[in-house]
Design a protein around this motif. Structure first.
Motif, PDB file in Angstrom:
ATOM      1  N   HIS A 182       0.904  -1.234  -0.073  1.00 15.88           N
ATOM      2  CA  HIS A 182       0.108  -0.151   0.028  1.00 15.88           C
ATOM      3  C   HIS A 182       0.883   1.177  -0.020  1.00 15.88           C
ATOM      4  N   ASP A 234       0.469  -3.712  -6.320  1.00 21.85           N
ATOM      5  CA  ASP A 234      -0.731  -4.330  -6.060  1.00 21.85           C
ATOM      6  C   ASP A 234      -0.594  -5.780  -5.438  1.00 21.85           C
ATOM      7  N   LYS A 243      -6.133  -7.451  -0.017  1.00 22.84           N
ATOM      8  CA  LYS A 243      -7.360  -7.076  -0.348  1.00 22.84           C
ATOM      9  C   LYS A 243      -8.069  -5.975   0.709  1.00 22.84           C
ATOM     10  N   ILE A 280      -5.482  -2.846   0.073  1.00 23.88           N
ATOM     11  CA  ILE A 280      -5.483  -2.107  -1.138  1.00 23.88           C
ATOM     12  C   ILE A 280      -6.336  -2.058  -1.792  1.00 23.88           C
ATOM     13  N   TYR A 294      -8.658  -5.643  -6.280  1.00 25.86           N
ATOM     14  CA  TYR A 294      -7.859  -5.728  -7.433  1.00 25.86           C
ATOM     15  C   TYR A 294      -6.558  -6.451  -6.752  1.00 25.86           C
ATOM     16  N   ALA A 295      -5.673  -6.380  -5.678  1.00 25.17           N
ATOM     17  CA  ALA A 295      -4.804  -6.854  -5.055  1.00 25.17           C
ATOM     18  C   ALA A 295      -4.904  -8.177  -5.534  1.00 25.17           C
ATOM     19  N   GLU A 296      -3.406  -8.705  -5.592  1.00 20.31           N
ATOM     20  CA  GLU A 296      -3.313 -10.054  -6.237  1.00 20.31           C
ATOM     21  C   GLU A 296      -1.939 -10.748  -5.772  1.00 20.31           C
TER      22      GLU A 296
END
Length: 640
Positions: free
Chosen positions: A43, A48, A80, A83, A86-88
Motif C-alpha cells: 500500500h 498491487d 485486499k 489495497i 484488485y490486489a493479487e
C-alpha cells in the motif's frame, strides 16, 4: 529457508518471563504478522501484490507446505483489505505439496493447493508442447467444491515463456511466438507470463553502436511487428534440448505478441483520466511544452513516465476515407517512434502518409480518418478530448486537421478550441458525448468504446501529384467534463514547496547530503463567492453557486518538473536555471509524501549549485497533461 519459517511464525517475543504456548504436534504456528507488514508495504509503495517464489525445498516437508498455503490465504486477505479487491498474489510453480523443489511446468495435483490459496498461478518455462493444453484440461476437470466458491478461470493460469530462450519452447527471442502458439490465450483461454522481456535491450547492451533507436526497432518487432508491412522477420530455428524431439505441431511464420490477445480500451476517464505523451519510458532528452530542457547522451529510463503509444497506431493505423465512397487508392501509412522531438516527455509518434501518383486530374479535396486511441465512455457522459500535434507536408498539398471520435453508436462532437503553440506544436480540443442506442434503455450501464482520432483534410490543385505527410503526435488526453452550466471557475496551483535535509550517518560529523523537496497542490476559485445579501431568503429553492460534485472533479498532479538556480529572486526560473528531473511515485515513498516529493543527493548537483543560496522551482503537470504556468507554481530557497 529460515526466512520462510519467520514468515509463518511472525515476530518472536524476546521476553524472558511469561508462558509460551507449546507447538502443536502436527503443524507449524501461523500468524498474520508478516502478512500485515507486506500488505502495508504494498500500500505504501503503490504496487498491487506479490509474486511468491519459494524456490527451495521445505525442511518441514508437507507440514510446512500446508502452513505456507494457509499463510498465503492470510496474505491475500490482508492485501485486499489494505489495497482493494484488485490486489493479487501469484504462486510461482517450484515447490510441490510434499515440500520438494520440483518444477511441474503445468497445473496439476502437486501444486493445485498453492493455486487455490493464491489468485493466480505462474508456471515455469521449460514445458513440452502438450503441457499448456494439459493444464487447461486439468483445470476444467476440477470439482467445483474444491474451488470453494472462488471465481478462478483459465485466465488465472499463466504459462511461462522465457524470452531469453533458456529451455523455453521455440527458442525465445523473436521465436517466443512459437510458445505462445501452444498457450493460445484466445483459444484455450490461458494467460502468458513472460520471463526476461528486457532481452530486447539487454542482449546487445554495451555493444558498439547499440542505441535506443535500434532497441526500439527490435522492441516493436517483438510486440507489434515490423515497421514495414509484410517485411520478413528472420527467426532462427530453436535449439533442441538433449532428448527433445522437434515440435510435432507446425508453426506459422513470425507473429508479434499483440496478435495473441484481444485489444481492450483503458479504464473510463470517469474513473481515471486518460493522458498519454506517447512515451515508452525511455529517451535521450526531456521536453516541457515542446522545449528541450535536458539531454543525456547515454539516455534515461523512467518507467513512471511510460504511457500509451496509441493502441490503434500499431503496427500501423487503419486509415480510411472519411464519409467518402471514393475509389481512389488510400495512401500508404506507417508509424515510428522518434526521440528527437516531444511535447511533455522524451518521445513522440510520427504517422507518415505517402500517396503515389494518381490518374485523377484537376483539383482534389480528400478527407482521411486516422484512429489513434480507443477509449471506453459512459453513454450520455460528456468528455473533453485534447490533442497536441505537428503536421508537415511537401508543397503539393494544403492540410487542415480536426480531432474527432467515432463509435458503433453515434458520438456528438463539438469543437472547443484550436490553438497554435510554441515550437511548432498545435492544440485541438473537442467535447464528445456517446449516444446510447434506443434499445439500451435509460438505465443502461453499458460502455461505448469510441476511437479518438484525426480527420485530415488534404487539398491539392493537381490531384495526380504524389504527396508525403508527417503527423507528429505529442500528447492526447481524454477527461470527464461536467455538463452543468454556470460552474464556479477555479484554477489549480501549488500551495507551497519545502525542502528538508536528511543527515548522512556515515560522515563525522553528520552532514546533510540528501535533500528532500516536497510540495502540495490545491485548487482555488477565480470568482468571488456571492450569496446576494447579508440576509439571504431562506426559501429560495436553489444554492447560491453551482459546484461540480462528480467523483473526480478535481485534477491531480501527474508529476512535477524540478529546476534549480543559484541566487535567484524571481518566481520563475531564468535561462540560467538547471533542469534537475521529474518526480515520480517511487521518488518519495520512504518519506510518506508519495508522488509529491523529489529526492536528490547534494553531490549530484552541478558544481555551481553546491554552495550558497539555491532556489528550487517546482512546476506541476496535471493528469490532464497541463503544465501549470509559473505564476501558479512554487519554489523553496535553501542555503547549501
Amino acid at each position: 529457508m529460515e526466512d520462510t519459517l519467520r514468515l509463518l511464525i511472525g515476530n518472536i517475543s524476546q521476553a524472558r518471563a511469561g508462558q509460551r504456548a507449546g507447538h502443536a504436534n502436527n503443524g507449524l504456528p501461523i500468524t498474520r504478522h508478516y502478512a500485515r507488514l507486506l500488505a502495508d508495504l504494498a500500500h505504501e509503495r503503490g504496487f498491487d501484490g506479490y509474486l511468491l517464489n519459494f524456490e527451495f525445498p521445505f525442511i518441514g516437508r508437507s507440514a510446512q507446505a500446508r502452513a505456507v498455503e494457509s499463510w498465503i490465504s492470510l496474505l491475500n486477505t490482508e492485501l485486499k483489505k489494505k489495497i482493494g479487491d484488485y490486489a493479487e498474489t501469484i504462486w510461482y510453480d517450484s515447490v510441490i505439496t510434499t515440500g520438494a523443489l520440483r518444477w511441474q511446468d503445468r497445473l496439476n495435483s502437486r501444486n493445485l493447493s498453492f493455486f487455490l490459496a493464491s489468485d493466480s498461478f505462474f508456471t515455469n518455462y521449460t514445458w513440452p508442447a502438450q503441457f499448456p493444453s494439459l493444464s487447461a484440461q486439468y483445470f476444467l476437470g476440477l470439482d467445483s467444491k474444491h474451488l470453494q466458491g472462488s471465481d478462478k478461470t483459465l485466465q488465472d493460469v499463466y504459462i511461462g515463456i522465457d524470452v531469453w530462450g533458456r529451455g523455453s519452447h521455440g527458442g525465445g527471442g523473436l521465436g517466443s511466438f512459437r510458445a505462445a502458439d501452444h498457450i493460445d490465450p484466445t483459444g484455450l483461454g490461458l494467460s502468458i507470463a513472460l520471463f526476461g522481456p528486457a532481452w530486447t535491450w539487454e542482449s546487445d547492451e554495451g555493444k558498439e553502436g547499440w542505441n535506443w533507436e535500434k532497441w526500439w526497432e527490435r522492441e516493436r518487432t517483438l510486440w507489434v511487428g515490423p515497421a514495414i508491412e509484410g517485411a520478413h522477420v528472420e527467426v532462427p530455428e530453436p535449439p533442441l534440448r538433449e532428448g527433445e524431439q522437434p515440435c510435432p505441431y507446425p508453426h506459422s511464420a513470425f507473429r508479434p505478441m499483440r496478435e495473441f490477445f484481444d485489444s481492450k480500451p483503458p479504464p473510463k476517464p470517469d474513473l481515471l483520466p486518460f493522458c498519454t505523451s506517447f512515451c515508452p519510458g525511455v529517451g535521450h532528452a526531456w521536453f516541457v511544452d515542446g522545449e528541450k530542457v535536458t539531454h543525456k547522451e547515454k539516455g534515461w529510463t523512467d518507467i513512471d513516465k511510460q504511457t500509451s503509444l496509441g493502441n490503434l497506431l500499431w503496427p500501423r493505423p487503419k486509415v480510411e476515407w472519411d464519409e467518402n465512397d471514393s475509389e481512389e487508392a488510400l495512401p500508404k501509412v506507417s508509424t515510428k517512434l522518434t526521440f528527437a522531438d516531444a511535447f511533455n516527455s522524451g518521445s513522440s509518434v510520427v504517422i507518415n502518409l505517402s500517396a503515389e501518383e494518381s490518374p485523377q486530374e484537376g483539383t482534389a479535396f480528400r478527407c482521411l480518418w486516422i484512429p489513434v486511441q480507443s477509449i471506453a465512455m459512459t453513454p450520455g457522459g460528456l468528455y473533453e478530448a485534447e490533442l497536441v500535434y505537428k503536421v508537415s507536408c511537401d508543397n503539393s498539398v494544403e492540410l487542415d486537421a480536426a480531432l474527432s471520435a467515432k463509435a458503433e453508436t453515434a458520438v456528438e462532437i463539438k469543437p472547443v478550441s484550436s490553438l497554435d503553440l510554441e515550437n511548432g506544436w498545435s492544440r485541438l480540443s473537442v467535447t464528445c458525448k456517446a449516444i446510447a442506442p434506443a434499445s439500451a434503455g435509460s438505465g443502461s450501464n453499458s460502455n461505448t468504446v469510441a476511437n479518438i482520432g484525426i480527420i485530415l483534410a488534404v487539398a491539392s490543385e493537381e490531384a495526380s501529384l504524389p504527396y508525403t505527410i508527417d503527423i507528429t503526435l505529442g500528447q492526447l488526453s481524454v477527461s470527464p467534463k461536467s455538463s452543468l452550466t454556470g460552474l464556479s471557475p477555479y484554477a489549480m496551483r501549488l500551495l507551497w514547496a519545502d525542502c528538508t535535509r536528511e543527515n548522512s550517518p556515515d560522515s563525522n560529523p553528520p552532514q546533510s547530503e540528501t535533500l528532500i523537496i516536497t510540495w502540495e497542490s490545491c485548487i482555488s476559485y477565480t470568482s468571488p463567492a456571492i450569496v446576494g445579501s447579508d440576509n439571504p431568503d431562506p426559501e429560495v429553492p436553489f444554492p447560491p453557486w453551482t459546484l461540480d460534485r462528480s467523483p473526480h472533479w478535481i485534477p491531480r498532479l501527474q508529476y512535477a518538473n524540478i529546476y534549480a538556480e543559484k541566487g535567484a529572486w524571481n518566481i520563475y526560473p531564468s535561462q540560467a536555471a538547471v533542469f534537475l528531473g521529474t518526480s515520480g511515485w517511487g521518488s518519495g515513498a520512504h518519506t510518506g509524501a508519495g508522488p509529491n516529493c523529489f529526492v536528490l543527493e547534494r553531490s549530484t548537483l552541478p558544481e555551481k549549485l553546491k554552495d550558497g543560496k539555491v532556489r528550487f522551482y517546482v512546476q506541476g503537470v496535471t493528469d490532464r497533461g497541463s503544465v501549470l504556468p509559473w505564476g501558479r507554481c512554487a519554489f523553496v530557497d535553501l542555503d547549501l
